[in-house]
Write a protein that holds these residues in place. Sequence first.
Motif, PDB file in Angstrom:
ATOM      1  N   LEU A 219       0.853  -1.191   0.000  1.00 25.35           N
ATOM      2  CA  LEU A 219       0.000   0.000   0.000  1.00 25.35           C
ATOM      3  C   LEU A 219       0.889   1.240   0.000  1.00 25.35           C
ATOM      4  CD1 LEU A 219      -2.442  -1.273   2.789  1.00 25.35           C
ATOM      5  CD2 LEU A 219      -2.738  -1.492   0.295  1.00 25.35           C
ATOM      6  N   GLU A 220       0.857   1.985  -1.083  1.00 24.87           N
ATOM      7  CA  GLU A 220       1.790   3.101  -1.278  1.00 24.87           C
ATOM      8  C   GLU A 220       1.336   4.422  -0.653  1.00 24.87           C
ATOM      9  OE1 GLU A 220       4.649   2.755  -2.724  1.00 24.87           O
ATOM     10  OE2 GLU A 220       4.543   0.905  -3.889  1.00 24.87           O
ATOM     11  N   GLN A 221       0.038   4.551  -0.380  1.00 24.50           N
ATOM     12  CA  GLN A 221      -0.492   5.867  -0.012  1.00 24.50           C
ATOM     13  C   GLN A 221      -0.905   5.991   1.450  1.00 24.50           C
ATOM     14  OE1 GLN A 221      -0.366   8.190  -2.410  1.00 24.50           O
ATOM     15  NE2 GLN A 221       0.428   6.614  -3.793  1.00 24.50           N
ATOM     16  N   SER A 222      -0.671   4.951   2.243  1.00 27.55           N
ATOM     17  CA  SER A 222      -1.210   4.931   3.606  1.00 27.55           C
ATOM     18  C   SER A 222      -0.139   4.726   4.666  1.00 27.55           C
ATOM     19  CB  SER A 222      -2.262   3.818   3.732  1.00 27.55           C
ATOM     20  OG  SER A 222      -3.314   4.019   2.822  1.00 27.55           O
ATOM     21  N   TYR A 223      -0.486   5.125   5.894  1.00 30.74           N
ATOM     22  CA  TYR A 223       0.348   4.867   7.059  1.00 30.74           C
ATOM     23  C   TYR A 223      -0.190   3.609   7.765  1.00 30.74           C
ATOM     24  CZ  TYR A 223       2.262   9.613   6.408  1.00 30.74           C
ATOM     25  OH  TYR A 223       2.868  10.746   5.908  1.00 30.74           O
ATOM     26  N   HIS A 224      -0.025   3.531   9.068  1.00 33.94           N
ATOM     27  CA  HIS A 224      -0.334   2.288   9.784  1.00 33.94           C
ATOM     28  C   HIS A 224      -1.817   1.899   9.735  1.00 33.94           C
ATOM     29  CE1 HIS A 224       0.139  -1.003  12.554  1.00 33.94           C
ATOM     30  NE2 HIS A 224      -0.710  -0.463  13.407  1.00 33.94           N
ATOM     31  N   VAL A 225      -2.691   2.852  10.040  1.00 32.88           N
ATOM     32  CA  VAL A 225      -4.130   2.528  10.076  1.00 32.88           C
ATOM     33  C   VAL A 225      -4.681   2.634   8.654  1.00 32.88           C
ATOM     34  CG1 VAL A 225      -6.309   2.946  11.275  1.00 32.88           C
ATOM     35  CG2 VAL A 225      -4.157   3.538  12.390  1.00 32.88           C
ATOM     36  N   ALA A 226      -4.210   1.744   7.810  1.00 32.03           N
ATOM     37  CA  ALA A 226      -4.527   1.811   6.372  1.00 32.03           C
ATOM     38  C   ALA A 226      -6.002   1.600   6.076  1.00 32.03           C
ATOM     39  CB  ALA A 226      -3.686   0.782   5.620  1.00 32.03           C
ATOM     40  N   THR A 227      -6.724   0.981   6.995  1.00 29.49           N
ATOM     41  CA  THR A 227      -8.157   0.728   6.791  1.00 29.49           C
ATOM     42  C   THR A 227      -8.983   2.006   6.839  1.00 29.49           C
ATOM     43  OG1 THR A 227      -8.278   0.225   9.162  1.00 29.49           O
ATOM     44  CG2 THR A 227      -8.108  -1.639   7.628  1.00 29.49           C
ATOM     45  N   LEU A 228      -8.390   3.100   7.328  1.00 28.00           N
ATOM     46  CA  LEU A 228      -9.060   4.409   7.342  1.00 28.00           C
ATOM     47  C   LEU A 228      -8.326   5.417   6.474  1.00 28.00           C
ATOM     48  CD1 LEU A 228      -9.857   4.806  11.177  1.00 28.00           C
ATOM     49  CD2 LEU A 228     -11.415   4.014   9.373  1.00 28.00           C
ATOM     50  N   ASP A 229      -7.374   4.932   5.681  1.00 34.05           N
ATOM     51  CA  ASP A 229      -6.472   5.817   4.952  1.00 34.05           C
ATOM     52  C   ASP A 229      -6.771   5.801   3.444  1.00 34.05           C
ATOM     53  OD1 ASP A 229      -4.288   7.563   4.620  1.00 34.05           O
ATOM     54  OD2 ASP A 229      -3.104   6.484   6.120  1.00 34.05           O
ATOM     55  N   HIS A 230      -5.872   6.357   2.668  1.00 38.93           N
ATOM     56  CA  HIS A 230      -6.075   6.489   1.226  1.00 38.93           C
ATOM     57  C   HIS A 230      -6.286   5.142   0.521  1.00 38.93           C
ATOM     58  CE1 HIS A 230      -5.261  10.777   1.161  1.00 38.93           C
ATOM     59  NE2 HIS A 230      -4.102  10.602   1.760  1.00 38.93           N
ATOM     60  N   ASP A 231      -5.679   4.086   1.050  1.00 39.39           N
ATOM     61  CA  ASP A 231      -5.769   2.775   0.397  1.00 39.39           C
ATOM     62  C   ASP A 231      -6.916   1.913   0.919  1.00 39.39           C
ATOM     63  OD1 ASP A 231      -3.386   2.706  -1.409  1.00 39.39           O
ATOM     64  OD2 ASP A 231      -2.337   3.087   0.475  1.00 39.39           O
ATOM     65  N   ALA A 232      -7.819   2.487   1.689  1.00 38.65           N
ATOM     66  CA  ALA A 232      -8.893   1.698   2.297  1.00 38.65           C
ATOM     67  C   ALA A 232      -9.700   0.930   1.250  1.00 38.65           C
ATOM     68  CB  ALA A 232      -9.810   2.608   3.111  1.00 38.65           C
ATOM     69  N   ASP A 233     -10.102   1.609   0.178  1.00 31.54           N
ATOM     70  CA  ASP A 233     -10.908   0.942  -0.846  1.00 31.54           C
ATOM     71  C   ASP A 233     -10.164  -0.240  -1.465  1.00 31.54           C
ATOM     72  OD1 ASP A 233     -13.048   2.606  -0.452  1.00 31.54           O
ATOM     73  OD2 ASP A 233     -12.592   3.923  -2.152  1.00 31.54           O
ATOM     74  N   ARG A 234      -8.871  -0.089  -1.632  1.00 32.40           N
ATOM     75  CA  ARG A 234      -8.096  -1.195  -2.193  1.00 32.40           C
ATOM     76  C   ARG A 234      -8.080  -2.393  -1.242  1.00 32.40           C
ATOM     77  NH1 ARG A 234      -1.800  -1.654  -4.258  1.00 32.40           N
ATOM     78  NH2 ARG A 234      -2.132  -3.627  -5.353  1.00 32.40           N
ATOM     79  N   ILE A 235      -7.953  -2.108   0.057  1.00 31.24           N
ATOM     80  CA  ILE A 235      -7.998  -3.180   1.049  1.00 31.24           C
ATOM     81  C   ILE A 235      -9.342  -3.907   0.978  1.00 31.24           C
ATOM     82  CG2 ILE A 235      -8.044  -3.679   3.535  1.00 31.24           C
ATOM     83  CD1 ILE A 235      -6.138  -1.278   3.884  1.00 31.24           C
ATOM     84  N   PHE A 236     -10.421  -3.126   0.905  1.00 32.32           N
ATOM     85  CA  PHE A 236     -11.752  -3.730   0.861  1.00 32.32           C
ATOM     86  C   PHE A 236     -11.901  -4.615  -0.375  1.00 32.32           C
ATOM     87  CE2 PHE A 236     -13.414   0.462   2.942  1.00 32.32           C
ATOM     88  CZ  PHE A 236     -12.611   0.217   4.049  1.00 32.32           C
ATOM     89  N   GLU A 237     -11.474  -4.102  -1.519  1.00 26.13           N
ATOM     90  CA  GLU A 237     -11.642  -4.834  -2.781  1.00 26.13           C
ATOM     91  C   GLU A 237     -10.743  -6.065  -2.857  1.00 26.13           C
ATOM     92  OE1 GLU A 237     -10.821  -1.691  -5.492  1.00 26.13           O
ATOM     93  OE2 GLU A 237     -12.659  -0.590  -4.990  1.00 26.13           O
ATOM     94  N   GLU A 238      -9.499  -5.920  -2.435  1.00 28.18           N
ATOM     95  CA  GLU A 238      -8.560  -7.052  -2.471  1.00 28.18           C
ATOM     96  C   GLU A 238      -9.030  -8.172  -1.540  1.00 28.18           C
ATOM     97  OE1 GLU A 238      -5.871  -7.637  -4.250  1.00 28.18           O
ATOM     98  OE2 GLU A 238      -5.129  -5.706  -5.011  1.00 28.18           O
ATOM     99  N   SER A 239      -9.506  -7.801  -0.366  1.00 23.61           N
ATOM    100  CA  SER A 239      -9.925  -8.826   0.588  1.00 23.61           C
ATOM    101  C   SER A 239     -11.218  -9.496   0.153  1.00 23.61           C
ATOM    102  CB  SER A 239     -10.076  -8.232   1.993  1.00 23.61           C
ATOM    103  OG  SER A 239     -11.053  -7.218   2.028  1.00 23.61           O
ATOM    104  N   LEU A 240     -12.130  -8.728  -0.442  1.00 28.03           N
ATOM    105  CA  LEU A 240     -13.378  -9.325  -0.938  1.00 28.03           C
ATOM    106  C   LEU A 240     -13.089 -10.289  -2.089  1.00 28.03           C
ATOM    107  CD1 LEU A 240     -16.467  -9.318  -0.584  1.00 28.03           C
ATOM    108  CD2 LEU A 240     -16.566  -7.565  -2.360  1.00 28.03           C
ATOM    109  N   ALA A 241     -12.173  -9.915  -2.962  1.00 27.97           N
ATOM    110  CA  ALA A 241     -11.792 -10.804  -4.064  1.00 27.97           C
ATOM    111  C   ALA A 241     -11.120 -12.068  -3.526  1.00 27.97           C
ATOM    112  CB  ALA A 241     -10.854 -10.073  -5.020  1.00 27.97           C
ATOM    113  N   PHE A 242     -10.327 -11.922  -2.491  1.00 26.29           N
ATOM    114  CA  PHE A 242      -9.654 -13.056  -1.848  1.00 26.29           C
ATOM    115  C   PHE A 242     -10.682 -14.031  -1.279  1.00 26.29           C
ATOM    116  CE2 PHE A 242      -7.924 -14.753   2.215  1.00 26.29           C
ATOM    117  CZ  PHE A 242      -6.804 -15.440   1.749  1.00 26.29           C
ATOM    118  N   VAL A 243     -11.657 -13.504  -0.553  1.00 22.18           N
ATOM    119  CA  VAL A 243     -12.723 -14.339   0.009  1.00 22.18           C
ATOM    120  C   VAL A 243     -13.530 -14.985  -1.108  1.00 22.18           C
ATOM    121  CG1 VAL A 243     -14.868 -14.294   1.329  1.00 22.18           C
ATOM    122  CG2 VAL A 243     -12.873 -13.043   2.163  1.00 22.18           C
ATOM    123  N   GLY A 244     -13.848 -14.200  -2.143  1.00 17.58           N
ATOM    124  CA  GLY A 244     -14.636 -14.718  -3.249  1.00 17.58           C
ATOM    125  C   GLY A 244     -13.949 -15.846  -3.997  1.00 17.58           C
ATOM    126  N   ARG A 245     -12.642 -15.779  -4.087  1.00 17.79           N
ATOM    127  CA  ARG A 245     -11.889 -16.841  -4.762  1.00 17.79           C
ATOM    128  C   ARG A 245     -11.943 -18.150  -3.988  1.00 17.79           C
ATOM    129  NH1 ARG A 245      -6.541 -18.400  -4.235  1.00 17.79           N
ATOM    130  NH2 ARG A 245      -5.860 -16.532  -3.109  1.00 17.79           N
TER     131      ARG A 245
END
Length: 259
Positions: A219-245
């Motif tokens: 994650l290039e755009q975030s600090y430690h609490v990335a789930t509330l940071d610039h990369d939050a949407d990417r975390i949500f999408e990557e994890s949903l795709a992971f679960v879906g697979r």
Amino acid sequence: MPVLPGAEPYRHDGGEVGVLFCHGFTGSPQSLRPWAEHHAAHGLSVSVPLLPGHGTRWEDMQVTGWQDWYAEVDRELRLLRERCSQVFVAGLSMGGTLALRLAARNGTGVDGVVIVNPANKVHGLSAYALPVARHLVRTTRGIASDIAKPGAAETGYDRVPLHCAHSLRNFFRQVDKELPQVTQPLLLLRSTRDHVVPAVDSARILSRVSSTDVTEVVLEQSYHVATLDHDADRIFEESLAFVGRLAPSVGKEGTAAVG
């Protein structure tokens, strides 16, 4: 003692696929709420428990330890397993460590692991002083809200009880020994700039687990609490795709099938 606004536990009964979210040390469900709500909106069952001693005031946390925090997420995992056919565990920082221990100890009872900036060690010389210092000094400065995004804030304590920091150090040591027991598919997301947990922790975890299905996302755009940071949407999408697979009942668009 009333729970801080936004720090309340969050649960949603959705489909047959469940995700247990574990928040971090001195934090609260608030840091994971948008992530959990995103998955709930796609039909998944989710649970974000409030760890004992968290979400109120640091004095309440002072009388708790890692066994209390782990017991809470272990209980929530069992509740999710009762109503879901597949369950994934996810976590931020120490929450990632909790998720890893759930995976190590529950085997097939956990179908996959998603961790964001997971912690593996209390770093620095201060770590070695904790066994003695905790009897002399009650607290040190807090670690909450390491976020790059302007206006975003984490609901967490501004002080860290040293008794709890000592317990955390012991917990990290315990889980490090158990990492080879983690065999489930693993998605690890880490920030390039993290002022709380160094990248060496993620590297250590990846070198110790026995998982063969491993994905690392930087994650290039975030600090430690990335789930509330610039990369939050990417975390949500990557994890949903992971679960879906890994979960056949989750459709191509990430929505749990209704039947």
